[in-house]
Design an enzyme around this catalytic site. Structure first.
Site, PDB file in Angstrom:
ATOM      1  N   PHE A 123       0.867  -1.185   0.000  1.00 21.39           N
ATOM      2  CA  PHE A 123       0.000   0.000   0.000  1.00 21.39           C
ATOM      3  C   PHE A 123       0.899   1.228   0.000  1.00 21.39           C
ATOM      4  O   PHE A 123       1.558   1.504   1.004  1.00 21.39           O
ATOM      5  CB  PHE A 123      -0.826  -0.067   1.291  1.00 21.39           C
ATOM      6  CG  PHE A 123      -1.983   0.868   1.416  1.00 21.39           C
ATOM      7  CD1 PHE A 123      -3.233   0.517   0.916  1.00 21.39           C
ATOM      8  CD2 PHE A 123      -1.847   2.072   2.073  1.00 21.39           C
ATOM      9  CE1 PHE A 123      -4.324   1.356   1.073  1.00 21.39           C
ATOM     10  CE2 PHE A 123      -2.935   2.919   2.239  1.00 21.39           C
ATOM     11  CZ  PHE A 123      -4.177   2.563   1.738  1.00 21.39           C
ATOM     12  N   SER A 126       2.141   6.940   1.608  1.00 21.44           N
ATOM     13  CA  SER A 126       3.017   7.918   2.284  1.00 21.44           C
ATOM     14  C   SER A 126       4.213   8.303   1.422  1.00 21.44           C
ATOM     15  O   SER A 126       4.697   7.510   0.619  1.00 21.44           O
ATOM     16  CB  SER A 126       3.542   7.346   3.595  1.00 21.44           C
ATOM     17  OG  SER A 126       2.479   6.963   4.415  1.00 21.44           O
ATOM     18  N   GLU A 127       4.677   9.512   1.648  1.00 21.02           N
ATOM     19  CA  GLU A 127       5.864  10.018   0.936  1.00 21.02           C
ATOM     20  C   GLU A 127       6.762  10.714   1.948  1.00 21.02           C
ATOM     21  O   GLU A 127       6.313  11.039   3.051  1.00 21.02           O
ATOM     22  CB  GLU A 127       5.433  11.008  -0.150  1.00 21.02           C
ATOM     23  CG  GLU A 127       4.543  10.345  -1.193  1.00 21.02           C
ATOM     24  CD  GLU A 127       4.196  11.265  -2.368  1.00 21.02           C
ATOM     25  OE1 GLU A 127       4.644  12.432  -2.375  1.00 21.02           O
ATOM     26  OE2 GLU A 127       3.487  10.783  -3.265  1.00 21.02           O
ATOM     27  N   SER A 132       0.958  12.163   7.720  1.00 16.43           N
ATOM     28  CA  SER A 132      -0.385  12.413   8.257  1.00 16.43           C
ATOM     29  C   SER A 132      -1.223  13.219   7.279  1.00 16.43           C
ATOM     30  O   SER A 132      -2.410  12.956   7.098  1.00 16.43           O
ATOM     31  CB  SER A 132      -0.288  13.172   9.586  1.00 16.43           C
ATOM     32  OG  SER A 132       0.217  12.322  10.583  1.00 16.43           O
ATOM     33  N   TRP A 156       8.067   4.441   3.751  1.00 18.14           N
ATOM     34  CA  TRP A 156       7.432   3.635   4.814  1.00 18.14           C
ATOM     35  C   TRP A 156       6.519   2.580   4.215  1.00 18.14           C
ATOM     36  O   TRP A 156       5.389   2.397   4.650  1.00 18.14           O
ATOM     37  CB  TRP A 156       6.637   4.531   5.786  1.00 18.14           C
ATOM     38  CG  TRP A 156       7.457   5.620   6.338  1.00 18.14           C
ATOM     39  CD1 TRP A 156       7.336   6.951   6.066  1.00 18.14           C
ATOM     40  CD2 TRP A 156       8.563   5.490   7.249  1.00 18.14           C
ATOM     41  NE1 TRP A 156       8.297   7.654   6.742  1.00 18.14           N
ATOM     42  CE2 TRP A 156       9.059   6.789   7.472  1.00 18.14           C
ATOM     43  CE3 TRP A 156       9.176   4.402   7.871  1.00 18.14           C
ATOM     44  CZ2 TRP A 156      10.147   7.020   8.292  1.00 18.14           C
ATOM     45  CZ3 TRP A 156      10.262   4.643   8.701  1.00 18.14           C
ATOM     46  CH2 TRP A 156      10.711   5.943   8.898  1.00 18.14           C
ATOM     47  N   THR A 158       5.384  -1.028   3.635  1.00 20.80           N
ATOM     48  CA  THR A 158       5.450  -2.380   4.195  1.00 20.80           C
ATOM     49  C   THR A 158       5.525  -3.417   3.066  1.00 20.80           C
ATOM     50  O   THR A 158       4.786  -3.304   2.086  1.00 20.80           O
ATOM     51  CB  THR A 158       4.188  -2.635   5.052  1.00 20.80           C
ATOM     52  OG1 THR A 158       4.123  -1.633   6.063  1.00 20.80           O
ATOM     53  CG2 THR A 158       4.187  -4.014   5.698  1.00 20.80           C
ATOM     54  N   ASP A 240      -9.915   2.957   6.593  1.00 21.56           N
ATOM     55  CA  ASP A 240     -10.953   2.706   7.609  1.00 21.56           C
ATOM     56  C   ASP A 240     -10.932   1.233   8.008  1.00 21.56           C
ATOM     57  O   ASP A 240     -10.969   0.888   9.198  1.00 21.56           O
ATOM     58  CB  ASP A 240     -12.346   3.051   7.058  1.00 21.56           C
ATOM     59  CG  ASP A 240     -12.620   4.552   7.048  1.00 21.56           C
ATOM     60  OD1 ASP A 240     -11.907   5.294   7.750  1.00 21.56           O
ATOM     61  OD2 ASP A 240     -13.550   4.972   6.331  1.00 21.56           O
ATOM     62  N   GLY A 242      -8.404  -0.892   7.273  1.00 24.59           N
ATOM     63  CA  GLY A 242      -7.038  -1.210   7.702  1.00 24.59           C
ATOM     64  C   GLY A 242      -6.831  -0.931   9.182  1.00 24.59           C
ATOM     65  O   GLY A 242      -6.096  -1.657   9.874  1.00 24.59           O
ATOM     66  N   GLU A 358      -0.676   3.735   9.674  1.00 27.81           N
ATOM     67  CA  GLU A 358      -2.093   3.754   9.251  1.00 27.81           C
ATOM     68  C   GLU A 358      -2.868   4.846  10.000  1.00 27.81           C
ATOM     69  O   GLU A 358      -4.044   4.676  10.339  1.00 27.81           O
ATOM     70  CB  GLU A 358      -2.728   2.377   9.351  1.00 27.81           C
ATOM     71  CG  GLU A 358      -2.046   1.423   8.371  1.00 27.81           C
ATOM     72  CD  GLU A 358      -2.858   0.206   7.988  1.00 27.81           C
ATOM     73  OE1 GLU A 358      -4.079   0.228   8.116  1.00 27.81           O
ATOM     74  OE2 GLU A 358      -2.225  -0.773   7.542  1.00 27.81           O
TER      75      GLU A 358
HETATM   76  N1  CAA Z   1     -14.281   7.470   3.384  1.00 28.67           N
HETATM   77  C1  CAA Z   1     -14.559   8.006   2.169  1.00 28.67           C
HETATM   78  N2  CAA Z   1     -14.180   9.268   1.829  1.00 28.67           N
HETATM   79  C2  CAA Z   1     -13.510   9.992   2.749  1.00 28.67           C
HETATM   80  C3  CAA Z   1     -13.195   9.493   4.020  1.00 28.67           C
HETATM   81  C4  CAA Z   1     -13.602   8.174   4.330  1.00 28.67           C
HETATM   82  N3  CAA Z   1     -13.345   7.617   5.512  1.00 28.67           N
HETATM   83  N4  CAA Z   1     -12.527  10.432   4.710  1.00 28.67           N
HETATM   84  C5  CAA Z   1     -12.426  11.499   3.901  1.00 28.67           C
HETATM   85  N5  CAA Z   1     -13.021  11.231   2.716  1.00 28.67           N
HETATM   86  C6  CAA Z   1     -13.171  12.112   1.554  1.00 28.67           C
HETATM   87  C7  CAA Z   1     -13.895  13.404   1.958  1.00 28.67           C
HETATM   88  O1  CAA Z   1     -15.296  13.235   1.841  1.00 28.67           O
HETATM   89  C8  CAA Z   1     -13.354  14.385   0.957  1.00 28.67           C
HETATM   90  O2  CAA Z   1     -14.019  14.181  -0.274  1.00 28.67           O
HETATM   91  P1  CAA Z   1     -14.313  15.410  -1.293  1.00 28.67           P
HETATM   92  O3  CAA Z   1     -12.957  15.895  -1.754  1.00 28.67           O
HETATM   93  O4  CAA Z   1     -15.096  14.784  -2.381  1.00 28.67           O
HETATM   94  O5  CAA Z   1     -15.035  16.447  -0.501  1.00 28.67           O
HETATM   95  C9  CAA Z   1     -11.916  13.935   0.773  1.00 28.67           C
HETATM   96  O6  CAA Z   1     -11.875  12.558   1.144  1.00 28.67           O
HETATM   97  C10 CAA Z   1     -10.940  14.723   1.617  1.00 28.67           C
HETATM   98  O7  CAA Z   1     -11.326  14.576   2.978  1.00 28.67           O
HETATM   99  P2  CAA Z   1     -10.759  15.489   4.137  1.00 28.67           P
HETATM  100  O8  CAA Z   1     -10.964  16.942   3.733  1.00 28.67           O
HETATM  101  O9  CAA Z   1     -11.339  15.025   5.420  1.00 28.67           O
HETATM  102  O10 CAA Z   1      -9.205  15.189   4.068  1.00 28.67           O
HETATM  103  P3  CAA Z   1      -7.994  15.821   4.845  1.00 28.67           P
HETATM  104  O11 CAA Z   1      -6.973  16.238   3.847  1.00 28.67           O
HETATM  105  O12 CAA Z   1      -8.476  16.833   5.838  1.00 28.67           O
HETATM  106  O13 CAA Z   1      -7.357  14.545   5.585  1.00 28.67           O
HETATM  107  C11 CAA Z   1      -6.990  12.893   7.328  1.00 28.67           C
HETATM  108  C12 CAA Z   1      -7.967  13.868   6.602  1.00 28.67           C
HETATM  109  C13 CAA Z   1      -7.939  12.046   8.165  1.00 28.67           C
HETATM  110  C14 CAA Z   1      -6.004  13.605   8.235  1.00 28.67           C
HETATM  111  C15 CAA Z   1      -6.237  12.020   6.281  1.00 28.67           C
HETATM  112  O14 CAA Z   1      -5.254  12.774   5.590  1.00 28.67           O
HETATM  113  C16 CAA Z   1      -5.561  10.816   6.904  1.00 28.67           C
HETATM  114  O15 CAA Z   1      -6.189   9.799   7.173  1.00 28.67           O
HETATM  115  N6  CAA Z   1      -4.223  10.899   7.154  1.00 28.67           N
HETATM  116  C17 CAA Z   1      -3.440   9.758   7.615  1.00 28.67           C
HETATM  117  C18 CAA Z   1      -2.982   8.914   6.461  1.00 28.67           C
HETATM  118  C19 CAA Z   1      -2.599   7.537   6.882  1.00 28.67           C
HETATM  119  O16 CAA Z   1      -3.266   6.885   7.671  1.00 28.67           O
HETATM  120  N7  CAA Z   1      -1.519   7.035   6.280  1.00 28.67           N
HETATM  121  C20 CAA Z   1      -1.073   5.715   6.538  1.00 28.67           C
HETATM  122  C21 CAA Z   1      -0.517   5.123   5.281  1.00 28.67           C
HETATM  123  S1  CAA Z   1      -0.428   3.379   5.213  1.00 28.67           S
HETATM  124  C22 CAA Z   1       0.789   2.938   6.284  1.00 28.67           C
HETATM  125  O17 CAA Z   1       0.826   3.360   7.381  1.00 28.67           O
HETATM  126  C23 CAA Z   1       1.842   2.002   5.798  1.00 28.67           C
HETATM  127  C24 CAA Z   1       1.573   0.583   5.937  1.00 28.67           C
HETATM  128  O18 CAA Z   1       1.837  -0.155   4.996  1.00 28.67           O
HETATM  129  C25 CAA Z   1       1.153  -0.010   7.222  1.00 28.67           C
END
Ligand code: CAA
Length: 377
Positions: A123, A126-127, A132, A156, A158, A240, A242, A358
């Site tokens: 997946f 991230s960059e 976040s 990052w 996996t 969600d 994950g 995540e």
């Molecule tokens: N389901 C569907 N759509 C969603 C949603 C959800 N749960 N949450 C947001 N959206 C949609 C919104 O409706 C919005 O849509 P429109 O543009 O059409 O209006 C769009 O997405 C943007 O939403 P936000 O304005 O809420 O977005 P934001 O820029 O404010 O970001 C955040 C919100 C929750 C901070 C998000 O950036 C986030 O989750 N950040 C963390 C990222 C993360 O978890 N990264 C982990 C990467 S994986 C990893 O860790 C590596 C691994 O392999 C284990």
């Protein structure tokens, strides 16, 4: 209201528990020291039907519930959390391909992920400059007719060294922030794709975490995954689900820490007094509360009800509780806890990142608060 998982879910839990005790638990400490997971174990895990558990039967998957998935990840993590994170991320990839993929994409990737031909899926969101604030990603994809050219760097990631398919987010439009982001499926042999630096980590050391480089990486346009420009929503929806996986992983590590303390007191009964009983009671209560939150989020997902905020609560609460539990376990074992004669020092290292990846606990609290604010409107 019922507070028990059903017999099908229990069967999956038992299958995961016996796989974990036979194939993972005896080797987890060695894999941690060697900093690698045998690909054969990951393949065996997939062949035992433990990868992509929630992929529907009509797509060739086991078609199990999210509740069963959460129970299985907990069992795997209690034995080897490096394996658990590999399986959890792969399962998130498989489920997303099942949900969003075209029939051709499902056909191309799901059988390999489910059979273990691909030891894992990866997946790539991230960059270096966007963790976040995932919407600020800078990797670009230029669509030119039937070809797509990707340029940028991911970090990052996996399972990068052995993944068979990467879900990659890249900017395709001029939209601000999360707008104008699309998703692509990239394969390790695609020209211009390269697995980069491997991180030296404090925990989950057997699970490789790497950067990925895209230098005019050329793929065909049928690798576009989901609607163009709607990629950010795909990432949020996948995360969600994950986050239930990461919460379950933390819970499994916490259970292993509690078990290790109990085993320690069997050997050293004179060290178990009223203070120790009280600390264990606290650890077990935190474990029980975390488990309920996870099962509730998983059940809501299975019922196709909104679960995003509950998954965020489960993730923040369980990962923080698991960190506390592992710290308590280390303290209760005293100096012994700090040696690798006991698994607690590994568990203490492994659990740390669960409040970070995540989505950090602060990100979970943003998701939770926004859900309450939108309900209040
Ligand atoms: N389901 C569907 N759509 C969603 C949603 C959800 N749960 N949450 C947001 N959206 C949609 C919104 O409706 C919005 O849509 P429109 O543009 O059409 O209006 C769009 O997405 C943007 O939403 P936000 O304005 O809420 O977005 P934001 O820029 O404010 O970001 C955040 C919100 C929750 C901070 C998000 O950036 C986030 O989750 N950040 C963390 C990222 C993360 O978890 N990264 C982990 C990467 S994986 C990893 O860790 C590596 C691994 O392999 C284990």
């Amino acid at each position: 209201m019922e507070f028990a998982w059903n017999s099908d879910q229990e069967a999956v839990r038992q299958r995961a528990a016996s796989f974990a005790s036979e194939f993972l638990a005896p080797h987890a400490a060695t894999w941690d020291q060697e900093e690698s997971l045998p690909e054969g174990v990951l393949r065996a895990c997939a062949r035992s039907g433990l990868t992509g558990l929630t992929v529907p039967k009509e797509m060739g998957g086991p078609g199990e519930s999210t509740v069963a998935y959460a129970l299985a990840i907990t069992e795997l993590a209690a034995a080897c959390s490096s394996t658990a994170v590999t399986v959890a991320v792969s399962s998130m990839v498989a489920e997303t391909i099942a949900n969003i993929g075209t029939p051709e994409q499902r056909e191309r990737y799901l059988p390999s992920l489910l059979s273990g031909e691909f030891p894992a899926g990866s997946f790539a969101l991230s960059e270096p400059g966007s963790g976040s604030d995932a919407g600020s990603l800078r990797t670009r994809a230029e669509i030119k007719g039937e070809q797509v050219f990707l340029n940028g760097e991911k970090s990052w990631i996996t399972s990068g060294p052995f993944a068979g398919v990467f879900v990659v987010w890249a900017r395709t439009g001029e939209g601000e922030g999360s707008r104008g982001v699309s998703t692509f499926l990239v394969e390790p042999s695609d020209p211009g794709f390269e697995v980069g630096r491997k991180e030296e980590k404090m925990g989950l050391r057997a699970s490789p975490t790497v950067s990925l480089n895209f230098d005019d990486c050329r793929i065909t346009s049928d690798r576009l995954f989901g609607e163009p420009g709607r990629g950010f929503r795909i990432a949020m929806q996948a995360l969600d689900g994950g986050r239930i996986g990461v919460a379950s992983q933390a819970l499994g590590i916490a259970r292993a820490a509690i078990d290790a303390v109990e085993r320690y007191y069997e050997v050293h009964p004179h060290r178990r007094g009223a203070y120790e009983e009280s600390r264990l009671a606290h650890m077990k209560s935190e474990f029980a509360a975390a488990r309920l939150l996870i099962l509730q989020a998983a059940w809501l997902k299975d019922e196709k009800k909104p679960f995003s905020a509950k998954a965020a609560m489960a993730k923040a609460y369980s990962t923080e509780a698991a960190n506390t539990i592992c710290q308590e376990a280390l303290d209760l074992l005293g100096e012994d806890g700090c040696t690798n004669d006991y698994p607690v020092e590994r568990l203490f290292r492994d659990v740390r990142v669960t409040t970070i990846y995540e989505g950090t606990s602060e990100v979970q609290r943003i998701v939770i608060s926004r859900s309450f604010l939108s309900e209040a409107r």
